[in-house]
Design a protein around this motif. Structure first.
Motif, PDB file in Angstrom:
ATOM      1  N   ALA A 191       0.876  -1.338   0.028  1.00  0.00           N
ATOM      2  CA  ALA A 191      -0.058  -0.017   0.076  1.00  0.00           C
ATOM      3  C   ALA A 191       1.039   1.180   0.115  1.00  0.00           C
ATOM      4  CB  ALA A 191      -1.061   0.100   1.307  1.00  0.00           C
ATOM      5  N   ILE A 192       0.543   2.227  -0.481  1.00  0.00           N
ATOM      6  CA  ILE A 192       1.048   3.736  -0.795  1.00  0.00           C
ATOM      7  C   ILE A 192       0.096   4.587  -0.135  1.00  0.00           C
ATOM      8  CG2 ILE A 192       2.018   5.349  -2.289  1.00  0.00           C
ATOM      9  CD1 ILE A 192       2.440   3.111  -4.500  1.00  0.00           C
ATOM     10  N   CYS A 193       0.628   5.222   0.831  1.00  0.00           N
ATOM     11  CA  CYS A 193      -0.317   6.229   1.588  1.00  0.00           C
ATOM     12  C   CYS A 193       0.466   7.539   1.388  1.00  0.00           C
ATOM     13  CB  CYS A 193      -0.672   5.811   2.940  1.00  0.00           C
ATOM     14  SG  CYS A 193      -1.945   6.736   3.935  1.00  0.00           S
ATOM     15  N   ASP A 194      -0.093   8.454   0.740  1.00  0.00           N
ATOM     16  CA  ASP A 194       0.416   9.770   0.612  1.00  0.00           C
ATOM     17  C   ASP A 194      -0.593  10.694  -0.117  1.00  0.00           C
ATOM     18  OD1 ASP A 194       2.061  12.072  -0.255  1.00  0.00           O
ATOM     19  OD2 ASP A 194       3.663  10.847   0.085  1.00  0.00           O
ATOM     20  N   ASP A 195      -0.834  11.883   0.857  1.00  0.00           N
ATOM     21  CA  ASP A 195      -1.821  12.935   0.316  1.00  0.00           C
ATOM     22  C   ASP A 195      -1.317  13.704  -1.055  1.00  0.00           C
ATOM     23  OD1 ASP A 195       0.259  14.132   1.788  1.00  0.00           O
ATOM     24  OD2 ASP A 195      -0.935  15.852   1.913  1.00  0.00           O
ATOM     25  N   GLU A 196      -0.109  13.503  -1.488  1.00  0.00           N
ATOM     26  CA  GLU A 196       0.364  14.232  -2.613  1.00  0.00           C
ATOM     27  C   GLU A 196       0.424  13.216  -3.886  1.00  0.00           C
ATOM     28  OE1 GLU A 196       3.969  16.729  -2.319  1.00  0.00           O
ATOM     29  OE2 GLU A 196       4.092  15.997  -0.177  1.00  0.00           O
ATOM     30  N   GLU A 197      -0.315  13.660  -4.828  1.00  0.00           N
ATOM     31  CA  GLU A 197      -0.465  12.580  -5.845  1.00  0.00           C
ATOM     32  C   GLU A 197       0.901  12.330  -6.697  1.00  0.00           C
ATOM     33  OE1 GLU A 197      -3.230  12.082 -10.184  1.00  0.00           O
ATOM     34  OE2 GLU A 197      -3.277  13.890  -8.829  1.00  0.00           O
ATOM     35  N   VAL A 198       1.583  13.610  -6.706  1.00  0.00           N
ATOM     36  CA  VAL A 198       2.956  13.161  -7.421  1.00  0.00           C
ATOM     37  C   VAL A 198       3.883  12.299  -6.731  1.00  0.00           C
ATOM     38  CG1 VAL A 198       3.961  15.310  -6.515  1.00  0.00           C
ATOM     39  CG2 VAL A 198       4.938  14.490  -8.695  1.00  0.00           C
ATOM     40  N   MET A 199       3.910  12.260  -5.502  1.00  0.00           N
ATOM     41  CA  MET A 199       4.583  11.338  -4.802  1.00  0.00           C
ATOM     42  C   MET A 199       4.097   9.798  -4.798  1.00  0.00           C
ATOM     43  SD  MET A 199       6.996  13.088  -3.733  1.00  0.00           S
ATOM     44  CE  MET A 199       7.819  12.102  -3.180  1.00  0.00           C
ATOM     45  N   ARG A 200       2.793   9.741  -4.728  1.00  0.00           N
ATOM     46  CA  ARG A 200       2.178   8.574  -5.029  1.00  0.00           C
ATOM     47  C   ARG A 200       2.581   7.849  -6.451  1.00  0.00           C
ATOM     48  NH1 ARG A 200      -2.712  10.963  -3.442  1.00  0.00           N
ATOM     49  NH2 ARG A 200      -3.440  10.526  -5.342  1.00  0.00           N
ATOM     50  N   ARG A 201       2.559   8.821  -7.411  1.00  0.00           N
ATOM     51  CA  ARG A 201       2.663   8.283  -8.711  1.00  0.00           C
ATOM     52  C   ARG A 201       4.355   7.968  -8.774  1.00  0.00           C
ATOM     53  NH1 ARG A 201      -1.204   6.504 -10.680  1.00  0.00           N
ATOM     54  NH2 ARG A 201      -1.847   6.751  -8.506  1.00  0.00           N
ATOM     55  N   LYS A 202       5.262   8.545  -8.075  1.00  0.00           N
ATOM     56  CA  LYS A 202       6.543   8.173  -7.909  1.00  0.00           C
ATOM     57  C   LYS A 202       6.858   6.920  -7.389  1.00  0.00           C
ATOM     58  CE  LYS A 202       8.876  12.857  -8.448  1.00  0.00           C
ATOM     59  NZ  LYS A 202       9.801  13.770  -7.617  1.00  0.00           N
ATOM     60  N   SER A 203       6.013   6.600  -6.315  1.00  0.00           N
ATOM     61  CA  SER A 203       6.192   5.378  -5.559  1.00  0.00           C
ATOM     62  C   SER A 203       5.753   4.386  -6.272  1.00  0.00           C
ATOM     63  CB  SER A 203       5.546   5.650  -4.176  1.00  0.00           C
ATOM     64  OG  SER A 203       6.080   6.776  -3.275  1.00  0.00           O
ATOM     65  N   LEU A 204       4.560   4.843  -6.956  1.00  0.00           N
ATOM     66  CA  LEU A 204       4.056   3.529  -7.629  1.00  0.00           C
ATOM     67  C   LEU A 204       4.783   3.065  -9.039  1.00  0.00           C
ATOM     68  CD1 LEU A 204       1.618   1.547  -8.433  1.00  0.00           C
ATOM     69  CD2 LEU A 204       0.809   3.661  -9.746  1.00  0.00           C
ATOM     70  N   LYS A 205       5.440   3.952  -9.383  1.00  0.00           N
ATOM     71  CA  LYS A 205       6.519   3.570 -10.549  1.00  0.00           C
ATOM     72  C   LYS A 205       7.726   2.778 -10.075  1.00  0.00           C
ATOM     73  CE  LYS A 205       9.436   5.407 -14.251  1.00  0.00           C
ATOM     74  NZ  LYS A 205      10.496   4.433 -14.014  1.00  0.00           N
ATOM     75  N   ILE A 206       8.155   3.278  -8.914  1.00  0.00           N
ATOM     76  CA  ILE A 206       9.349   2.475  -8.108  1.00  0.00           C
ATOM     77  C   ILE A 206       8.828   1.019  -8.027  1.00  0.00           C
ATOM     78  CG2 ILE A 206      10.842   2.207  -6.112  1.00  0.00           C
ATOM     79  CD1 ILE A 206      10.761   5.738  -6.428  1.00  0.00           C
ATOM     80  N   CYS A 207       7.615   0.840  -7.239  1.00  0.00           N
ATOM     81  CA  CYS A 207       7.125  -0.274  -6.746  1.00  0.00           C
ATOM     82  C   CYS A 207       7.074  -1.101  -8.134  1.00  0.00           C
ATOM     83  CB  CYS A 207       5.882  -0.322  -6.268  1.00  0.00           C
ATOM     84  SG  CYS A 207       5.782   0.328  -4.574  1.00  0.00           S
ATOM     85  N   LYS A 208       6.501  -0.662  -9.221  1.00  0.00           N
ATOM     86  CA  LYS A 208       6.288  -1.444 -10.253  1.00  0.00           C
ATOM     87  C   LYS A 208       7.697  -2.022 -10.990  1.00  0.00           C
ATOM     88  CE  LYS A 208       3.303   0.002 -13.520  1.00  0.00           C
ATOM     89  NZ  LYS A 208       2.622   0.910 -14.399  1.00  0.00           N
TER      90      LYS A 208
END
Length: 251
Positions: A26-43
């Motif tokens: 799970a990624i929990c962050d109120d900033e969409e840009v940070m969620r996008r970055k975290s998601l890319k790294i996870c993938k």
């Protein structure tokens, strides 16, 4: 409005010999840009594993509504329920979710320590740090590592072969890998693999008996260093306790 996005990824790269059950990140962050970055790294990281990963996204700690999350990439500073409160909530409920904290303020890190907190990364260093911490956390959560692209969960034992190694697998096959046993031994901490002499590494998952001068692993007798016998028995007991599967008399 509650925003929770769930995605399931299942890559079929031939890097692991056997499939495995889902792992929930799970990624929990109120900033969409940070969620996008975290998601890319996870993938990028999970593309190395031939297993299913479910990835959840939350915009605030108040949205987290599942107790089966294995790894939580958690922003410390959020407007409604912050990351520190989420950590405390999980600890109070006895939920063993592994946490990777993300923050813009390193002065908050001392408050964020906890038994299941694996690491921290500054948001400015996310691209450099998160991938390494996530790989470590997947290893801890699954108690497995990749040995030359092979999931250690399905390795019964490894035998040195000059500058190479032969990796024996649960399905009865074996593979020659371009890595010496010394190099592999440096990678195996926390994975259930253990070096029993200068030429062999075994997987405790498949250990059947520890004898005076040999061990039996998945029906195969392998030479045991007498000097390491007590240490190996102690480490095996610890392994069994961690996995809640100790059976009296097994060793």
């Amino acid at each position: 409005m509650k925003r929770c996005m769930s995605m399931i990824y299942n890559w079929s790269r031939k890097k692991i010999t056997v499939g495995e059950k889902d792992m929930v990140i799970a990624i929990c962050d109120d900033e969409e840009v940070m969620r996008r970055k975290s998601l890319k790294i996870c993938k990028d990281i999970i593309s190395n594993y031939n297993r299913e990963f479910e990835i959840l996204e939350y915009t605030d700690g108040s949205e987290i509504d599942r107790e089966d999350i294995d790894i939580l990439i958690l922003d410390i500073e959020m407007p409604v329920i912050d990351g520190l409160s989420v950590k405390e909530m999980l600890e109070n409920k006895g939920i063993d979710t592994y946490i990777i904290f993300v923050t813009s303020h390193d002065e908050l890190m001392p408050e964020a320590f906890g038994k299941n907190v694996i690491g921290f990364t500054m948001k400015t260093l996310l691209d450099k740090q998160l991938g390494k911490i996530l790989e470590k956390t997947i290893k801890i959560a699954s108690q497995s590592i990749l040995i030359e692209g092979i999931d250690s969960k399905y390795i019964t034992y490894i035998q040195a072969d000059n500058v190479y190694c032969i990796v024996y697998l649960k399905d009865g096959t074996h593979q020659l890998v371009r890595s010496g046993i010394g190099n592999i031994a440096k990678q195996i901490e926390g994975s259930g693999l253990y070096k029993i002499n200068k030429s062999y590494i075994i997987n405790f998952e498949y250990l059947e008996r520890i004898n005076e001068k040999t061990v039996e692993v998945d029906g195969v007798l392998l030479p045991l260093s007498v000097r390491l016998r007590k240490t190996i028995k102690d480490e095996y007991r610890k392994y069994c306790r961690r996995n809640a599967r100790f059976v009296n008399g097994r060793t």
